[in-house]
Scaffold this motif. Sequence first.
Motif, PDB file in Angstrom:
ATOM      1  N   ASP A 250       0.820  -1.208   0.000  1.00  0.00           N
ATOM      2  CA  ASP A 250       0.000   0.000   0.000  1.00  0.00           C
ATOM      3  C   ASP A 250       0.855   1.259   0.000  1.00  0.00           C
ATOM      4  O   ASP A 250       0.472   2.286  -0.561  1.00  0.00           O
ATOM      5  CB  ASP A 250      -0.922  -0.009   1.222  1.00  0.00           C
ATOM      6  N   ARG A 251       2.034   1.186   0.609  1.00  0.00           N
ATOM      7  CA  ARG A 251       2.908   2.353   0.664  1.00  0.00           C
ATOM      8  C   ARG A 251       3.507   2.696  -0.695  1.00  0.00           C
ATOM      9  O   ARG A 251       3.881   3.849  -0.934  1.00  0.00           O
ATOM     10  CB  ARG A 251       4.020   2.136   1.690  1.00  0.00           C
ATOM     11  N   VAL A 252       3.646   1.705  -1.580  1.00  0.00           N
ATOM     12  CA  VAL A 252       4.304   1.978  -2.858  1.00  0.00           C
ATOM     13  C   VAL A 252       3.312   2.092  -4.014  1.00  0.00           C
ATOM     14  O   VAL A 252       3.714   2.357  -5.143  1.00  0.00           O
ATOM     15  CB  VAL A 252       5.342   0.886  -3.191  1.00  0.00           C
ATOM     16  N   CYS A 253       2.048   1.884  -3.741  1.00  0.00           N
ATOM     17  CA  CYS A 253       1.059   1.769  -4.806  1.00  0.00           C
ATOM     18  C   CYS A 253       0.068   2.925  -4.770  1.00  0.00           C
ATOM     19  O   CYS A 253      -0.406   3.319  -3.698  1.00  0.00           O
ATOM     20  CB  CYS A 253       0.314   0.435  -4.640  1.00  0.00           C
ATOM     21  N   ALA A 254      -0.262   3.478  -5.930  1.00  0.00           N
ATOM     22  CA  ALA A 254      -1.252   4.547  -5.999  1.00  0.00           C
ATOM     23  C   ALA A 254      -2.658   4.020  -5.736  1.00  0.00           C
ATOM     24  O   ALA A 254      -3.534   4.750  -5.289  1.00  0.00           O
ATOM     25  CB  ALA A 254      -1.201   5.223  -7.361  1.00  0.00           C
ATOM     26  N   ALA A 255      -2.884   2.731  -6.035  1.00  0.00           N
ATOM     27  CA  ALA A 255      -4.149   2.091  -5.685  1.00  0.00           C
ATOM     28  C   ALA A 255      -4.144   1.748  -4.197  1.00  0.00           C
ATOM     29  O   ALA A 255      -3.121   1.867  -3.523  1.00  0.00           O
ATOM     30  CB  ALA A 255      -4.354   0.837  -6.528  1.00  0.00           C
ATOM     31  N   ARG A 256      -5.269   1.303  -3.671  1.00  0.00           N
ATOM     32  CA  ARG A 256      -5.398   0.964  -2.250  1.00  0.00           C
ATOM     33  C   ARG A 256      -5.177  -0.523  -2.057  1.00  0.00           C
ATOM     34  O   ARG A 256      -5.902  -1.343  -2.614  1.00  0.00           O
ATOM     35  CB  ARG A 256      -6.793   1.354  -1.760  1.00  0.00           C
ATOM     36  N   ALA A 257      -4.138  -0.902  -1.323  1.00  0.00           N
ATOM     37  CA  ALA A 257      -3.802  -2.306  -1.112  1.00  0.00           C
ATOM     38  C   ALA A 257      -4.153  -2.727   0.314  1.00  0.00           C
ATOM     39  O   ALA A 257      -3.748  -2.077   1.276  1.00  0.00           O
ATOM     40  CB  ALA A 257      -2.317  -2.545  -1.378  1.00  0.00           C
ATOM     41  N   THR A 258      -4.895  -3.816   0.440  1.00  0.00           N
ATOM     42  CA  THR A 258      -5.299  -4.352   1.741  1.00  0.00           C
ATOM     43  C   THR A 258      -5.347  -5.876   1.650  1.00  0.00           C
ATOM     44  O   THR A 258      -5.264  -6.459   0.568  1.00  0.00           O
ATOM     45  CB  THR A 258      -6.701  -3.859   2.155  1.00  0.00           C
ATOM     46  N   GLU A 259      -5.491  -6.503   2.806  1.00  0.00           N
ATOM     47  CA  GLU A 259      -5.792  -7.932   2.806  1.00  0.00           C
ATOM     48  C   GLU A 259      -7.225  -8.128   2.304  1.00  0.00           C
ATOM     49  O   GLU A 259      -8.104  -7.303   2.566  1.00  0.00           O
ATOM     50  CB  GLU A 259      -5.670  -8.511   4.206  1.00  0.00           C
ATOM     51  N   ALA A 260      -7.453  -9.216   1.585  1.00  0.00           N
ATOM     52  CA  ALA A 260      -8.791  -9.509   1.078  1.00  0.00           C
ATOM     53  C   ALA A 260      -9.712  -9.893   2.228  1.00  0.00           C
ATOM     54  O   ALA A 260      -9.290 -10.545   3.188  1.00  0.00           O
ATOM     55  CB  ALA A 260      -8.727 -10.644   0.063  1.00  0.00           C
ATOM     56  N   ARG A 261     -10.965  -9.476   2.131  1.00  0.00           N
ATOM     57  CA  ARG A 261     -11.977  -9.827   3.114  1.00  0.00           C
ATOM     58  C   ARG A 261     -13.090 -10.602   2.426  1.00  0.00           C
ATOM     59  O   ARG A 261     -13.474 -10.292   1.297  1.00  0.00           O
ATOM     60  CB  ARG A 261     -12.561  -8.559   3.769  1.00  0.00           C
ATOM     61  N   ALA A 262     -13.618 -11.612   3.090  1.00  0.00           N
ATOM     62  CA  ALA A 262     -14.670 -12.439   2.506  1.00  0.00           C
ATOM     63  C   ALA A 262     -15.862 -11.583   2.113  1.00  0.00           C
ATOM     64  O   ALA A 262     -16.362 -10.780   2.911  1.00  0.00           O
ATOM     65  CB  ALA A 262     -15.103 -13.523   3.502  1.00  0.00           C
ATOM     66  N   GLY A 263     -16.301 -11.727   0.876  1.00  0.00           N
ATOM     67  CA  GLY A 263     -17.461 -11.005   0.394  1.00  0.00           C
ATOM     68  C   GLY A 263     -17.183  -9.618  -0.117  1.00  0.00           C
ATOM     69  O   GLY A 263     -18.097  -8.947  -0.610  1.00  0.00           O
TER      70      GLY A 263
END
Length: 338
Positions: A250-263
Amino acid sequence: MDIAPLAKARGDAARATPTPPGRAMRRAGSPAGWRPLRVVLAEARAGRGARLVAALAADGQLEVEAVAASLMELYDLTETRVPDAVAISTDLAVRAEFEMILALLGAMQMRWCLYGPALPAALAWLVPGRAAFVPLAAADEGAALAAWLAAGGTPAPPTTAPTTAPTTARDAGAGASAGASAGASAGASAGASAGAGGDGPVPLVVIGASTGGIEALETVLRGWPADGPAVLIVQHIRGDFSGSVAARLDRVCAARATEARAGAPLQRGRVYLAPGNDAHLEITGRHTPRCRLRPGPPVSGHRPSIDVLFQSAAALAAGAVAGAVAPRLAGVLLTGMG
């Protein structure tokens, strides 16, 4: 590396070398549950490795958990053993694969140092900002290293951007400025394959990265546009560290990076990293593709499995998911240290 001779050297040193009085008092006065500091060494020279193991064992506060003879072995040992500290010979650190080690150490927030007779010019950029360097004296190779480790050393900052850099790539507008980088080229290629623009279902990119792939993921995502295709990633790494890897991306990416959540519905400008090691990440959804975390046994030796993610993406693209509208989709397979 066969560590049996090193273990024997460690045991011999522990029996032959009396514990310094100050150290003995500190150990005896420590609260219940005290344990020595667990260290993994990266050392390709068996002779020097044996001397270092003996010196660290003689300290009385250190325990050599393992000795890695290669960077690939160091990656596996660090990830599986989770030591308190890692000490890396400059002989190994000058190799190209060291970038993978830097990414892992940063993701694990591991305390580490370089050591050797002298700091090679190729590694000077790391010291002192990212790492400590411990010079080894010819007369007593392990003394300085043992002292640095036993004293707690100075924790190296996370192996990411300098502290003066913006918190995330979004803050710096990196999506626009990174176009000249290798990451921008990789991101643009995958985005174009998925169909980054236009109406209809959200375009998707699925990425699988093997051991050591964190650095490769950073290279790709540095050039990812803030409104680019949704990205789903399976990275083969110890499950405990998926959260810190997601934060690093997330620190290096212009998009939003997170862990995936069910659903979670798949959206433009989002990067979803498979979390933990308890379930496989899949794409599901009839009209709106979303994340699915499916429990199950390891596939091809891994959970989450790259195969499972790619198979679900292929089924969606082929229209095998009942009632689903097939999105534009691209798959990317990244090698790591193998």
